[in-house]
Enzyme design. Structure first.
Site, PDB file in Angstrom:
ATOM      1  N   MET A  78      50.847  29.265  30.896  1.00  0.00           N
ATOM      2  CA  MET A  78      50.861  28.830  32.295  1.00  0.00           C
ATOM      3  C   MET A  78      52.191  28.153  32.559  1.00  0.00           C
ATOM      4  O   MET A  78      52.559  27.198  31.879  1.00  0.00           O
ATOM      5  CB  MET A  78      49.716  27.871  32.574  1.00  0.00           C
ATOM      6  CG  MET A  78      48.331  28.475  32.531  1.00  0.00           C
ATOM      7  SD  MET A  78      48.167  29.959  33.531  1.00  0.00           S
ATOM      8  CE  MET A  78      48.523  29.305  35.172  1.00  0.00           C
ATOM      9  N   SER A 113      49.245  39.475  40.736  1.00  0.00           N
ATOM     10  CA  SER A 113      48.143  38.498  40.689  1.00  0.00           C
ATOM     11  C   SER A 113      47.320  38.673  41.954  1.00  0.00           C
ATOM     12  O   SER A 113      47.720  38.246  43.044  1.00  0.00           O
ATOM     13  CB  SER A 113      48.706  37.078  40.634  1.00  0.00           C
ATOM     14  OG  SER A 113      47.649  36.136  40.722  1.00  0.00           O
ATOM     15  N   MET A 117      38.201  31.412  38.616  1.00  0.00           N
ATOM     16  CA  MET A 117      38.198  29.951  38.557  1.00  0.00           C
ATOM     17  C   MET A 117      36.801  29.432  38.875  1.00  0.00           C
ATOM     18  O   MET A 117      36.096  30.009  39.698  1.00  0.00           O
ATOM     19  CB  MET A 117      39.208  29.388  39.569  1.00  0.00           C
ATOM     20  CG  MET A 117      40.625  29.895  39.330  1.00  0.00           C
ATOM     21  SD  MET A 117      41.782  29.226  40.546  1.00  0.00           S
ATOM     22  CE  MET A 117      43.262  30.151  40.127  1.00  0.00           C
ATOM     23  N   HIS A 176      41.882  36.618  33.814  1.00  0.00           N
ATOM     24  CA  HIS A 176      42.324  35.287  33.365  1.00  0.00           C
ATOM     25  C   HIS A 176      41.217  34.290  33.677  1.00  0.00           C
ATOM     26  O   HIS A 176      41.026  33.899  34.834  1.00  0.00           O
ATOM     27  CB  HIS A 176      43.625  34.944  34.107  1.00  0.00           C
ATOM     28  CG  HIS A 176      44.171  33.582  33.807  1.00  0.00           C
ATOM     29  ND1 HIS A 176      45.171  33.004  34.569  1.00  0.00           N
ATOM     30  CD2 HIS A 176      43.869  32.676  32.848  1.00  0.00           C
ATOM     31  CE1 HIS A 176      45.451  31.810  34.096  1.00  0.00           C
ATOM     32  NE2 HIS A 176      44.684  31.581  33.043  1.00  0.00           N
ATOM     33  N   MET A 216      39.901  30.994  34.007  1.00  0.00           N
ATOM     34  CA  MET A 216      40.177  29.558  34.122  1.00  0.00           C
ATOM     35  C   MET A 216      38.830  28.880  34.392  1.00  0.00           C
ATOM     36  O   MET A 216      38.550  28.353  35.471  1.00  0.00           O
ATOM     37  CB  MET A 216      41.175  29.297  35.260  1.00  0.00           C
ATOM     38  CG  MET A 216      42.587  29.689  34.891  1.00  0.00           C
ATOM     39  SD  MET A 216      43.734  29.623  36.281  1.00  0.00           S
ATOM     40  CE  MET A 216      43.540  31.306  36.882  1.00  0.00           C
ATOM     41  N   HIS A 245      46.424  41.355  37.345  1.00  0.00           N
ATOM     42  CA  HIS A 245      46.013  40.034  36.856  1.00  0.00           C
ATOM     43  C   HIS A 245      44.964  39.479  37.806  1.00  0.00           C
ATOM     44  O   HIS A 245      45.217  39.345  39.014  1.00  0.00           O
ATOM     45  CB  HIS A 245      47.245  39.121  36.814  1.00  0.00           C
ATOM     46  CG  HIS A 245      46.991  37.772  36.216  1.00  0.00           C
ATOM     47  ND1 HIS A 245      46.960  37.546  34.855  1.00  0.00           N
ATOM     48  CD2 HIS A 245      46.759  36.580  36.814  1.00  0.00           C
ATOM     49  CE1 HIS A 245      46.724  36.260  34.644  1.00  0.00           C
ATOM     50  NE2 HIS A 245      46.611  35.645  35.797  1.00  0.00           N
ATOM     51  N   ASP A 303      52.665  33.002  33.675  1.00  0.00           N
ATOM     52  CA  ASP A 303      51.790  33.010  34.844  1.00  0.00           C
ATOM     53  C   ASP A 303      52.019  31.775  35.701  1.00  0.00           C
ATOM     54  O   ASP A 303      51.656  30.670  35.334  1.00  0.00           O
ATOM     55  CB  ASP A 303      50.335  33.044  34.340  1.00  0.00           C
ATOM     56  CG  ASP A 303      49.328  33.147  35.459  1.00  0.00           C
ATOM     57  OD1 ASP A 303      48.116  33.147  35.163  1.00  0.00           O
ATOM     58  OD2 ASP A 303      49.748  33.230  36.635  1.00  0.00           O
ATOM     59  N   ASP A 362      42.573  36.408  38.561  1.00  0.00           N
ATOM     60  CA  ASP A 362      42.296  34.997  38.265  1.00  0.00           C
ATOM     61  C   ASP A 362      40.866  34.636  38.621  1.00  0.00           C
ATOM     62  O   ASP A 362      40.436  34.851  39.753  1.00  0.00           O
ATOM     63  CB  ASP A 362      43.253  34.095  39.061  1.00  0.00           C
ATOM     64  CG  ASP A 362      44.659  34.154  38.502  1.00  0.00           C
ATOM     65  OD1 ASP A 362      45.603  34.383  39.258  1.00  0.00           O
ATOM     66  OD2 ASP A 362      44.789  33.982  37.271  1.00  0.00           O
TER      67      ASP A 362
HETATM   68  C1  DX5 Z   1      47.780  30.139  39.253  1.00  0.00           C
HETATM   69  C2  DX5 Z   1      47.553  31.617  39.067  1.00  0.00           C
HETATM   70  C3  DX5 Z   1      48.802  32.474  39.245  1.00  0.00           C
HETATM   71  C4  DX5 Z   1      49.380  32.431  40.602  1.00  0.00           C
HETATM   72  C5  DX5 Z   1      50.679  33.201  40.713  1.00  0.00           C
HETATM   73  O1  DX5 Z   1      46.721  29.447  38.651  1.00  0.00           O
HETATM   74  O2  DX5 Z   1      47.098  31.825  37.736  1.00  0.00           O
HETATM   75  O3  DX5 Z   1      48.468  33.825  38.949  1.00  0.00           O
HETATM   76  O4  DX5 Z   1      48.457  32.994  41.496  1.00  0.00           O
HETATM   77  O5  DX5 Z   1      51.142  33.074  41.983  1.00  0.00           O
HETATM   78  P1  DX5 Z   1      52.510  32.313  42.320  1.00  0.00           P
HETATM   79  O6  DX5 Z   1      53.619  33.332  42.137  1.00  0.00           O
HETATM   80  O7  DX5 Z   1      52.362  31.918  43.756  1.00  0.00           O
HETATM   81  O8  DX5 Z   1      52.625  31.149  41.397  1.00  0.00           O
HETATM   82 ZN    ZN Z   2      46.439  33.656  36.199  1.00  0.00          ZN
END
Ligand code: DX5
Ligand code: ZN
Length: 220
Positions: free
Chosen positions: A136, A7, A36, A65, A67, A32, A174, A34
């Site tokens: 999630m 991630s 947001m 991903h 969000m 991955h 995740d 993220d």
């Molecule tokens: C949370 C993210 C995850 C997170 C994973 O919203 O989607 O990918 O970064 O990291 P850890 O292992 O710290 O939960």
């Molecule tokens: Zn994610």
């Protein structure tokens, strides 16, 4: 064998190119990413320009991903930036079926993500246009949170649904995926592990060793 996906929101933002090269050499399976918007979740992370920049550092799949609210409005932008797979939250769009179909029409893998409290029944009628489902296992928005205990039961229920309906859909997990939680998620049917601060990006171990340890832990 379960797939390992760093991630990158947890990576060292000042050394992304070096980190990706090390992770590539260590043999991770996908990345991955993220995204947001500060509305669907109370945080901001990676954007299309950064994704476009790091795209040149690796050939491994980029799993974006989203969000964000109304993800359907931004699919083209993230495909253009280099996404190979895109997951949208079922809670963030009024037109999930059409959005997943559009992802497939555009030639990327179609993923649907569910927050911990969202029932699996919400995606029952889109399984035929879905390539992977992101469950999630923490409340989305931040790294370093704690695994939501009932998520193993949810993984198992989803795996049963997928198998009973005869689909070939990967289950991605995740959030807080680490040495304490990996055995349970694998046992219940997860096949794609999003790896962040819980097992990969840690101050006391190199990326290479973290991946090697993780790979052997998963194999046993
Ligand atoms: C949370 C993210 C995850 C997170 C994973 O919203 O989607 O990918 O970064 O990291 P850890 O292992 O710290 O939960
Ligand atoms: Zn994610």
């Amino acid at each position: 064998m379960a797939l390992i996906g760093p991630s990158l929101m947890c990576a060292d933002m000042g050394n992304l190119q070096e980190s990706i090269l090390k992770l590539d050499q260590a043999g991770v399976d996908f990345y991955h990413l993220d995204v947001m918007d500060g509305k669907f979740v109370p945080n901001f992370t990676l954007g299309p320009d950064l994704i476009r920049t790091i795209r040149q550092y690796t050939k491994k799949p980029f799993d974006v991903h989203l969000m964000i609210e109304k993800p359907e409005d931004y699919i083209d932008l993230f495909i253009e930036s280099g996404a190979d797979m895109i997951s949208v939250h079922a809670e963030a769009t009024n037109h999930l079926q059409r959005t997943l179909q559009k992802l497939r029409d555009k030639g990327v893998k179609a993923g649907v993500a569910l927050n911990p409290s969202t029932p699996i029944s919400d995606i029952e009628y889109v399984l035929d246009v879905t390539d992977y489902i992101t469950l999630m296992t923490v409340n989305p928005g931040f790294a370093g949170q704690k695994f939501v205990p009932l998520m193993n039961k949810k993984i198992s229920k989803l795996k049963t649904l997928i198998d009973n309906e005869g689909y070939n859909i990967e289950i991605q997990v995740d959030g807080n995926i680490g040495y304490q939680t990996i055995p349970g998620v694998l046992e219940n049917g997860a096949g794609m592990l999003v790896c962040g601060t819980s097992c990969l990006f840690k101050p006391d171990i190199s990326l290479e060793d973290a991946v090697k340890n993780l790979r052997s832990f998963i194999a046993n």
